[in-house]
Design a protein around this motif. Structure first.
Motif, PDB file in Angstrom:
ATOM      1  N   GLU A  97       0.845  -1.194   0.000  1.00 16.71           N
ATOM      2  CA  GLU A  97       0.000   0.000   0.000  1.00 16.71           C
ATOM      3  C   GLU A  97       0.885   1.252   0.000  1.00 16.71           C
ATOM      4  N   THR A  98       0.324   2.369  -0.493  1.00 15.96           N
ATOM      5  CA  THR A  98       1.111   3.599  -0.618  1.00 15.96           C
ATOM      6  C   THR A  98       1.704   4.038   0.718  1.00 15.96           C
ATOM      7  N   HIS A  99       0.919   3.998   1.810  1.00 14.27           N
ATOM      8  CA  HIS A  99       1.438   4.500   3.095  1.00 14.27           C
ATOM      9  C   HIS A  99       2.598   3.656   3.604  1.00 14.27           C
ATOM     10  N   GLU A 100       2.604   2.346   3.273  1.00  8.38           N
ATOM     11  CA  GLU A 100       3.726   1.478   3.655  1.00  8.38           C
ATOM     12  C   GLU A 100       4.926   1.754   2.749  1.00  8.38           C
ATOM     13  N   ALA A 101       4.661   1.907   1.463  1.00  8.23           N
ATOM     14  CA  ALA A 101       5.730   2.162   0.494  1.00  8.23           C
ATOM     15  C   ALA A 101       6.464   3.463   0.808  1.00  8.23           C
ATOM     16  N   LEU A 102       5.720   4.474   1.265  1.00 10.85           N
ATOM     17  CA  LEU A 102       6.327   5.786   1.519  1.00 10.85           C
ATOM     18  C   LEU A 102       7.321   5.757   2.681  1.00 10.85           C
ATOM     19  N   LYS A 103       7.313   4.684   3.475  1.00  9.32           N
ATOM     20  CA  LYS A 103       8.326   4.527   4.528  1.00  9.32           C
ATOM     21  C   LYS A 103       9.703   4.258   3.920  1.00  9.32           C
ATOM     22  N   LYS A 104       9.719   3.847   2.652  1.00  6.55           N
ATOM     23  CA  LYS A 104      10.981   3.572   1.952  1.00  6.55           C
ATOM     24  C   LYS A 104      11.362   4.725   1.022  1.00  6.55           C
ATOM     25  N   VAL A 105      10.653   5.857   1.190  1.00  3.34           N
ATOM     26  CA  VAL A 105      10.866   7.027   0.341  1.00  3.34           C
ATOM     27  C   VAL A 105      11.348   8.197   1.197  1.00  3.34           C
ATOM     28  N   GLY A 106      12.337   8.932   0.712  1.00  2.00           N
ATOM     29  CA  GLY A 106      12.751  10.180   1.343  1.00  2.00           C
ATOM     30  C   GLY A 106      12.360  11.323   0.425  1.00  2.00           C
ATOM     31  N   ALA A 107      11.797  12.387   0.975  1.00  2.00           N
ATOM     32  CA  ALA A 107      11.309  13.459   0.093  1.00  2.00           C
ATOM     33  C   ALA A 107      11.465  14.834   0.724  1.00  2.00           C
ATOM     34  N   ILE A 108      11.797  15.803  -0.134  1.00  4.09           N
ATOM     35  CA  ILE A 108      11.788  17.222   0.251  1.00  4.09           C
ATOM     36  C   ILE A 108      10.990  17.948  -0.808  1.00  4.09           C
ATOM     37  N   ILE A 109       9.774  18.346  -0.472  1.00  2.00           N
ATOM     38  CA  ILE A 109       8.934  19.024  -1.470  1.00  2.00           C
ATOM     39  C   ILE A 109       8.572  20.449  -1.046  1.00  2.00           C
ATOM     40  N   GLU A 110       9.075  20.876   0.116  1.00  2.00           N
ATOM     41  CA  GLU A 110       8.849  22.257   0.552  1.00  2.00           C
ATOM     42  C   GLU A 110      10.137  22.799   1.146  1.00  2.00           C
ATOM     43  N   ARG A 111      10.118  24.053   1.527  1.00  2.00           N
ATOM     44  CA  ARG A 111      11.280  24.657   2.177  1.00  2.00           C
ATOM     45  C   ARG A 111      11.601  23.904   3.472  1.00  2.00           C
ATOM     46  N   PRO A 112      12.898  23.747   3.811  1.00  2.00           N
ATOM     47  CA  PRO A 112      13.258  23.078   5.063  1.00  2.00           C
ATOM     48  C   PRO A 112      12.561  23.719   6.260  1.00  2.00           C
ATOM     49  N   ASN A 113      11.979  22.895   7.110  1.00  2.00           N
ATOM     50  CA  ASN A 113      11.197  23.400   8.240  1.00  2.00           C
ATOM     51  C   ASN A 113      11.651  22.715   9.525  1.00  2.00           C
ATOM     52  N   PHE A 114      12.634  23.317  10.178  1.00  2.00           N
ATOM     53  CA  PHE A 114      13.163  22.768  11.428  1.00  2.00           C
ATOM     54  C   PHE A 114      12.973  23.791  12.547  1.00  2.00           C
ATOM     55  N   TYR A 115      13.220  23.356  13.785  1.00  2.00           N
ATOM     56  CA  TYR A 115      13.124  24.271  14.931  1.00  2.00           C
ATOM     57  C   TYR A 115      14.358  25.165  14.975  1.00  2.00           C
ATOM     58  N   PRO A 116      14.187  26.493  14.886  1.00  2.00           N
ATOM     59  CA  PRO A 116      15.335  27.402  14.751  1.00  2.00           C
ATOM     60  C   PRO A 116      16.285  27.404  15.943  1.00  2.00           C
TER      61      PRO A 116
END
Length: 298
Positions: free
Chosen positions: A69-88
């Motif tokens: 299933e897609t939600h299981e498959a996405l555990k094997k995927v790394g993605a960056i589709i927006e600006r980095p969002n970390f705690y400053p």
């Protein structure tokens, strides 16, 4: 070769706007794929659909041969589709520790991934002190923490200075050399030409080209020719069955073949018609010329 992602006849409409129209793509393990197109061409929408953050209108996609299933498959995927969002106010290491907790990944991966992106010496620096390029590199480290089989990057060098762009490109090459499949969306030709093995060219949601980067310009060469009498040269070229178009440019004749034709064959053809060439060169269009021709003419 194992198929990582298969997209078939994908459509996405936003009201009356057709953002993605009949897009199909098969991504094989170990290659670097570029989705290339101007802003608004449907690149980010396509990525959003396969990452399950945008609903498709019609069509299908499957991860890893459709075995999960897609939600299981996405555990094997790394993605960056927006600006980095970390705690400053947290350090690079602390931010990555938080990502490890969310992903259920061991902290031991942090040092390894920071080293890949060249930030190990800044692991104790707070995120707010990072340049835009460093923030993007930390985001890549974050996406690599679960050792993904495929890394998806949406415009990874957007807004970066030349040094930052080069650092990101070098990191992508290192990650690809380690066997990770990469899918990269970009509007920068140079980026795709330098790091990708395959390219999908989109314009207004439609595919204009899909195949290898080399194949995009290998089939479409042209000849530069020069002779004492240009009119006779043009007349003779017009008789050749493989020549589709002839132009005169800066005192030279440019001949465009419609089928494969090598320089020696053309030279022999002209010599038999009493035309001796003083200049004959076969050239290839650059990826940039190909891209502009594709996106302007359709």
């Amino acid at each position: 070769m194992e198929t990582i992602l298969k997209i078939e006849s994908l459509y996405k409409n936003f009201g009356l706007v057709k953002a993605v129209k009949n897009v199909s793509l098969e991504i094989k393990k170990g290659n670097v794929y570029g989705i290339l197109g101007p802003n608004g061409s449907g690149k980010s929408t396509t990525l959003g659909i396969v990452l399950n953050v945008v609903n498709k209108t019609s069509g299908s996609y499957s991860w890893f041969g459709g075995q999960m299933e897609t939600h299981e498959a996405l555990k094997k995927v790394g993605a960056i589709i927006e600006r980095p969002n970390f705690y400053p106010y947290m350090t690079a290491e602390q931010n990555l520790q938080l990502v490890c907790k969310i992903k259920g990944t061991d902290y031991s991966k942090i040092t390894e991934k920071l080293e890949i992106v060249g930030l190990l010496d800044r692991k104790d620096s707070k995120f707010r002190t990072f340049s835009l390029g460093m923030k993007q590199r930390l985001a890549i480290a974050s996406a690599l923490l679960n050792d993904p089989e495929i890394l998806i990057l949406d415009e990874p060098t957007n807004g970066l200075d030349p040094q930052g762009i080069r650092q990101i490109r070098d990191i992508i090459k290192v990650i690809a050399a380690q066997g990770t499949t990469i899918l990269l969306a970009s509007h920068l030709l140079d980026e795709v030409e330098k790091v990708c093995s395959h390219v999908l060219v989109l314009r207004k949601g439609e595919i204009l080209y899909s195949g290898t980067v080399d194949g995009m310009n290998s089939h479409d060469g042209f000849f530069e020719l020069l002779a004492d009498n240009l009119q006779e040269l043009k007349s003779a070229l017009a008789q050749h069955p493989s020549i589709e178009k002839i132009e005169e440019e800066e005192g030279r004749i440019i001949a465009y073949p419609k089928t494969q034709l090598n320089a020696s064959e053309l030279n022999k053809f002209l010599f038999e018609r009493n035309i001796t060439l003083s200049h004959l060169v076969k050239r290839k269009h650059s990826l940039e010329e190909q891209f502009l021709e594709l996106t302007n003419n359709k």
